[in-house]
Every structure is written in structure tokens, then in C-alpha cells.
Design an enzyme around this catalytic site. Sequence first.
Site, PDB file in Angstrom:
ATOM      1  N   HIS A 185     -17.480   3.534 -53.267  1.00 26.27           N
ATOM      2  CA  HIS A 185     -18.005   4.454 -54.270  1.00 26.27           C
ATOM      3  C   HIS A 185     -17.020   5.584 -54.567  1.00 26.27           C
ATOM      4  O   HIS A 185     -17.426   6.714 -54.840  1.00 26.27           O
ATOM      5  CB  HIS A 185     -19.355   5.009 -53.819  1.00 26.27           C
ATOM      6  CG  HIS A 185     -20.454   4.004 -53.866  1.00 26.27           C
ATOM      7  ND1 HIS A 185     -21.184   3.735 -55.007  1.00 26.27           N
ATOM      8  CD2 HIS A 185     -20.933   3.174 -52.909  1.00 26.27           C
ATOM      9  CE1 HIS A 185     -22.077   2.794 -54.758  1.00 26.27           C
ATOM     10  NE2 HIS A 185     -21.941   2.433 -53.493  1.00 26.27           N
ATOM     11  N   SER A 233     -23.323   6.357 -50.549  1.00 26.93           N
ATOM     12  CA  SER A 233     -23.889   5.758 -51.755  1.00 26.93           C
ATOM     13  C   SER A 233     -25.291   6.234 -52.083  1.00 26.93           C
ATOM     14  O   SER A 233     -25.684   6.235 -53.254  1.00 26.93           O
ATOM     15  CB  SER A 233     -23.892   4.228 -51.620  1.00 26.93           C
ATOM     16  OG  SER A 233     -24.685   3.814 -50.520  1.00 26.93           O
ATOM     17  N   LYS A 241     -17.415  -2.491 -58.403  1.00 28.01           N
ATOM     18  CA  LYS A 241     -17.973  -1.248 -58.941  1.00 28.01           C
ATOM     19  C   LYS A 241     -17.045  -0.731 -60.040  1.00 28.01           C
ATOM     20  O   LYS A 241     -17.034  -1.283 -61.128  1.00 28.01           O
ATOM     21  CB  LYS A 241     -18.212  -0.250 -57.808  1.00 28.01           C
ATOM     22  CG  LYS A 241     -19.300  -0.738 -56.839  1.00 28.01           C
ATOM     23  CD  LYS A 241     -19.572   0.221 -55.717  1.00 28.01           C
ATOM     24  CE  LYS A 241     -20.767  -0.189 -54.870  1.00 28.01           C
ATOM     25  NZ  LYS A 241     -20.700  -1.539 -54.287  1.00 28.01           N
TER      26      LYS A 241
END
Length: 397
Positions: free
Chosen positions: A212, A184, A241
Site C-alpha cells: 500500500h 491497509s 494495486k
Amino acid sequence: MPTAFHTRIAAELAEIDAQGLTKPERVIHSRQGPVIETGGRRVLNFCANNYLGLAGDSRVVQAGDRAAEAYGAGTASVRFICGTLGIHKTLERAIADYLGFEDAILFAAAFDANGGLFEPLFGPEDAIVSDSLNHASIIDGVRLCKAKRYRFATSDMADLEAQLKQARADGARDIIIATDGAFSMDGYIARLPEIRALADRYDALVMVDDCHATGFLGPQGKGSFAHHGVTVDIVTGTFGKALGGAMGGFICATTPVVELLKQRARPYLFSNALAPSVCGASLEAIRIAQGEEGDALRAQLVANAARFRGAMTEAGFNLLPGEHPIIPVMLGDARLAQDFAARMLELGVYVIGFSFPVVPRGQARIRTQMSAAHTFDHIDEAVAAFTTAGKELGVIR
């Protein structure tokens, strides 16, 4: 009330500030998106994990509203007592099917998924071989486990093999390699084909944190392992996310692994069940991500990242290499990173300076993140602001 304690805390905060390491909170008064409202102004947002631009999508919001209307605000309980709803089972099935696994288990947060993964599955007879740059939640989860711990340098396959050899020499029963799928702070994508090959050679499992990556890397956005065309044994991830932007985590694995986690994983057993609104929003985000619209969003995300990376390189900034929509602008000094972020906000672009302990000392940066919701005009405006601030602060000429 003990005064010495509070005096010490105040002194520690003052020292953090003196080193330029204070992390300010900025209050947002709008939906998450490429343009947000903060401090009474509308500014471009280049520091959200909103990779597909779905956090403010009306369809995702409305799906969450419908779920809340049907199931209420929450269960007021942990799942094994009286807190499992039909929508929890639907979401577990949906995320498992999307990523190609037998089963899945939900957590209140992705941090809890990693924190609760290792201790139920591995004991003193086993070994965990962990990447040195893994997310803090993996590090904490490993610390809670009694398994032997080994660490390898990021992307260093020779070191990984050395640690696997050592674990086998030390008599480990089961070995699991734990790695972020995409790191990240750096945007590096793990070398999963080589990791998988070494795991097979040493009869080890592979666990990947794809927070991610899920939703936008690989075919249909299935993640870093799909991006590389390999299989892994356990995937952890988030709905906070690309898949809606709310909160909540998951673990995908075989059914027996998931069943044991439901019996023993402490964050699952002792935390309230995921809110129905989050489940509804996440289901809609998965629907969008795995379809043709998701393909279009992923293509836009790739184009945005390429445009930003090319223009920033041409302007003279030091960027970490990679293909991920996380694009760190390296500055080095923590105070400079904070000052740079503050100046960018004055110029109408919301970014954050990252410094120790989030990244190593001397590696402070502005971590930019592209979204499919950004337009090329947004990209160009952000690069212009970076260029202005960079020249003012002596970062570029």
C-alpha cells in the site's frame, strides 16, 4: 456424506451473519476505475486499491495484451522446471531498479511473497520482531518459520526496543524487524526512521511490506522508505494495486538473498510462473509511475485525499488521522458498517464495511480509498452521499 460436518458449517455461517460479519461479494461488469458498473448501475468506486488509476488504463491493458500475444497465456509450469520467460527477468530487473535494490524475485501473489520470505532465511537461532498490526500474509509467513517470534505494538518504539533487547538477551543470531510500510486497514505509515535507527542500534535487519505504498508514496512513488528517506534491507510488494491492478508479488533485496529465495521459497518453487499478460501490464505501469506523469498522478492523489478528508471532517465523521489515501470512516458496530455500505450503494457510491476478523471487534469501519482517477466532483458527490447516509443512520447530526 457426513451430515454433522455440513450442519456445523451452516450454523457457523448463520452465526457470522447474525453478528453482521457477512462479507458480500458484489459483481463488477466493467473495468476497474473511479466509476464502475455493478448491479446494472454505474456507481462511484471508493474502495479500490487503484491508487494511480492505472488498472483500467488502456496503455496498461494493451501492454498486457501484447505480452500475452508474444508469450501465450502462461508457462504451464513453475519457473525452476521450464517456466522462466524473458519477460519475467525483465520485470524483476525493472522493479529492482525502480525501487533501488540489487535484485528481485516474482511471486504469483503478494501474499505468497510474504508467506515465502521468512522460512528460507531464518532458523531457530534467529528472531523476527513483528508489528502487531501487520498484514495476515506476514503473520502467516512468520508462523511458517522456526525463528523465535516477538511482537511490538504498532508505532510504539519503546516496545520495539524492549523486544529487540529481549531478542538479543535470548541469544538471537540474526534479527529482522518486519512491518507494513502502510497499514491497509488504518492508513498509518510506519515510523521507519525510528525503526531504522533502532535496527542499527541492535544490529537488526528491516523488512517492509509496501503493498500500500509502492507507486505513490515517496519520490517517484518508490515507497514508504523513500517517503521517509531511509534505507531498508528487504521490501515486499505487489503489482495488484498501484502498479497496474492485476496480481503478482515481488521481493526486492540483495542478490544473495534473492538467490537463496529462488532455491528455497516454497511459493516460488511450487506455484506457476506469473502470467505474461500480468508482467507486460506491470512493466507499463512501472514506466508510467516512475516518470513525470506519475508525479502528476501522485499530486492529484494527494489533493483528492486532502479534499475528502477535510470535507468529511467538516461533516462530522470520525476519521482515523493520517496522510495516506486510505481514509477509514470509523463506525464501531459491524452491523452498522454493513447497513451503511448498503445504503451508500443505493446512493450511488460503492464502499465496503470492514469488520471482524479483518479489523478488531468494535472497530468496524468504512475504509475509503482515494484514486488519482477521481475528480473533485467525484469526491464531492461521495461526501454528499456519506452525509445523507450518516444522518439517516444516526452517525452524524
